[in-house]
Design a protein around this motif. Structure first.
Motif, PDB file in Angstrom:
ATOM      1  N   LEU A 188       0.827  -1.200   0.000  1.00  0.00           N
ATOM      2  CA  LEU A 188       0.000   0.000   0.000  1.00  0.00           C
ATOM      3  C   LEU A 188       0.865   1.255   0.000  1.00  0.00           C
ATOM      4  N   GLU A 189       1.941   1.255   0.771  1.00  0.00           N
ATOM      5  CA  GLU A 189       2.828   2.410   0.841  1.00  0.00           C
ATOM      6  C   GLU A 189       3.516   2.655  -0.498  1.00  0.00           C
ATOM      7  N   GLN A 190       3.943   1.593  -1.158  1.00  0.00           N
ATOM      8  CA  GLN A 190       4.594   1.739  -2.457  1.00  0.00           C
ATOM      9  C   GLN A 190       3.619   2.275  -3.500  1.00  0.00           C
ATOM     10  N   ALA A 191       2.380   1.801  -3.470  1.00  0.00           N
ATOM     11  CA  ALA A 191       1.375   2.263  -4.429  1.00  0.00           C
ATOM     12  C   ALA A 191       1.077   3.744  -4.228  1.00  0.00           C
ATOM     13  N   ARG A 192       0.953   4.181  -2.992  1.00  0.00           N
ATOM     14  CA  ARG A 192       0.701   5.599  -2.718  1.00  0.00           C
ATOM     15  C   ARG A 192       1.883   6.456  -3.145  1.00  0.00           C
ATOM     16  N   ALA A 193       3.099   5.996  -2.876  1.00  0.00           N
ATOM     17  CA  ALA A 193       4.293   6.738  -3.280  1.00  0.00           C
ATOM     18  C   ALA A 193       4.365   6.855  -4.800  1.00  0.00           C
ATOM     19  N   GLU A 194       3.996   5.780  -5.506  1.00  0.00           N
ATOM     20  CA  GLU A 194       4.009   5.816  -6.965  1.00  0.00           C
ATOM     21  C   GLU A 194       2.962   6.791  -7.500  1.00  0.00           C
ATOM     22  N   GLN A 195       1.778   6.828  -6.887  1.00  0.00           N
ATOM     23  CA  GLN A 195       0.742   7.777  -7.316  1.00  0.00           C
ATOM     24  C   GLN A 195       1.200   9.208  -7.103  1.00  0.00           C
ATOM     25  N   LEU A 196       1.790   9.496  -5.956  1.00  0.00           N
ATOM     26  CA  LEU A 196       2.273  10.852  -5.685  1.00  0.00           C
ATOM     27  C   LEU A 196       3.376  11.244  -6.666  1.00  0.00           C
TER      28      LEU A 196
END
Length: 57
Positions: A43-51
């Motif tokens: 989840l953290e990696q996905a959010r970082a990628e979106q940002l």
């Protein structure tokens, strides 16, 4: 390639694999689910990628 009855969203859909400029993906004929095989993010990696895509840090 086709994967019969293997959609993770609807559970009974048939997936087909294809590729575009972003890489390989699998799409369900029945529900429209799109997934990227081999790319499992936390989840953290996905959010970082979106940002990152939006230009934020």
């Amino acid at each position: 390639m086709y994967h019969f009855k293997s959609c993770p969203r609807c559970g009974k859909g048939d997936l087909f694999e294809d590729s575009d400029e972003y890489g390989v993906y699998a799409q369900c004929f029945q529900c429209g689910y799109v997934g990227y095989p081999g790319k499992i993010l936390s989840l953290e990696q996905a959010r970082a990628e979106q940002l990152h895509r939006r230009g934020r840090r």
